[in-house]
Scaffold this active site. Sequence first.
Site, short mmCIF file in Angstrom:
data_model
loop_
_atom_site.label_atom_id
_atom_site.label_comp_id
_atom_site.label_asym_id
_atom_site.label_seq_id
_atom_site.Cartn_x
_atom_site.Cartn_y
_atom_site.Cartn_z
N GLU A 66 6.63 11.25 2.94
CA GLU A 66 7.25 10.84 1.20
C GLU A 66 5.67 11.64 0.69
OE1 GLU A 66 6.47 8.17 3.39
OE2 GLU A 66 5.32 7.13 1.73
N HIS A 101 4.48 8.86 6.76
CA HIS A 101 4.98 8.68 5.02
C HIS A 101 5.37 10.14 4.67
CE1 HIS A 101 3.20 4.59 3.73
NE2 HIS A 101 1.64 5.28 4.71
N CYS A 155 5.64 2.75 7.72
CA CYS A 155 3.83 1.90 7.58
C CYS A 155 4.53 0.31 7.51
CB CYS A 155 3.85 2.46 6.70
SG CYS A 155 1.96 2.63 6.95
N1 GLN Z 1 -1.86 -1.53 7.37
C1 GLN Z 1 -0.60 -2.06 6.57
C2 GLN Z 1 0.13 -3.26 6.66
O1 GLN Z 1 -0.90 -3.77 7.54
C3 GLN Z 1 -0.01 -1.04 6.60
C4 GLN Z 1 -0.68 0.47 5.74
C5 GLN Z 1 0.82 1.50 4.96
O2 GLN Z 1 1.58 1.12 4.76
N2 GLN Z 1 0.43 2.34 5.02
O3 GLN Z 1 0.66 -3.91 6.46
#
Ligand code: GLN
Length: 189
Positions: free
Chosen positions: A172, A170, A78
Amino acid sequence: MKIGVLSLQGGVIEHIKSINALGFDAVEVKTLKDIKDISGLILPGGESTAIGKILRETGMLTTLRDKVLSGLPVWGTCAGMILLAKEIESDSTTHLSVMDIKVRRNAYGRQIDSFSTEDIVKCVSDKSIPLVFIRAPFIVSVGEDVEVLHELKGNIVAAKQNNILVTSFHPELTENLEFHKYFISMCQS
Ligand code: GLN
């Protein structure tokens, strides 16, 4: 073998638990001295802007970048994916800037549009695994050396370029350890 988890901000502990559940040691990486004897590094979810800022302010950015470019296996989940991208849509800033991907931040909308689903991700398992998306990015384009590992409804949500692995979702935050196993095998080879 020790796996580092970048521990500046975001979902660190869940990755540590998953690595430990597979019988491997995990170390929190807070400063450059913590990366000395790691065989791989996980960049967790969180807020990419905040993590990028801390990486810059602490002077870790350049060294980490060099480590990844010289082959250290790294997995960005992410926000971690955003940190690794060479291009962030509608943004002139990049962070580690090591992977030939262009990402769209918050691609599915806001916090309220976070969701989970299940799908078969062939590179890790023949069985369906849970996929959790939290204000997730997806990849809008990839360079020719990038292997697309998974698409969800036509959007790229997992990819690999040599020693660099990224997922929009994710693993995890689920009980499923298949992606952690996959990353550990990258660290062992
Ligand atoms: N929206 C976050 C970003 O732009 C990422 C979200 C996440 O890691 N769950 O960094």
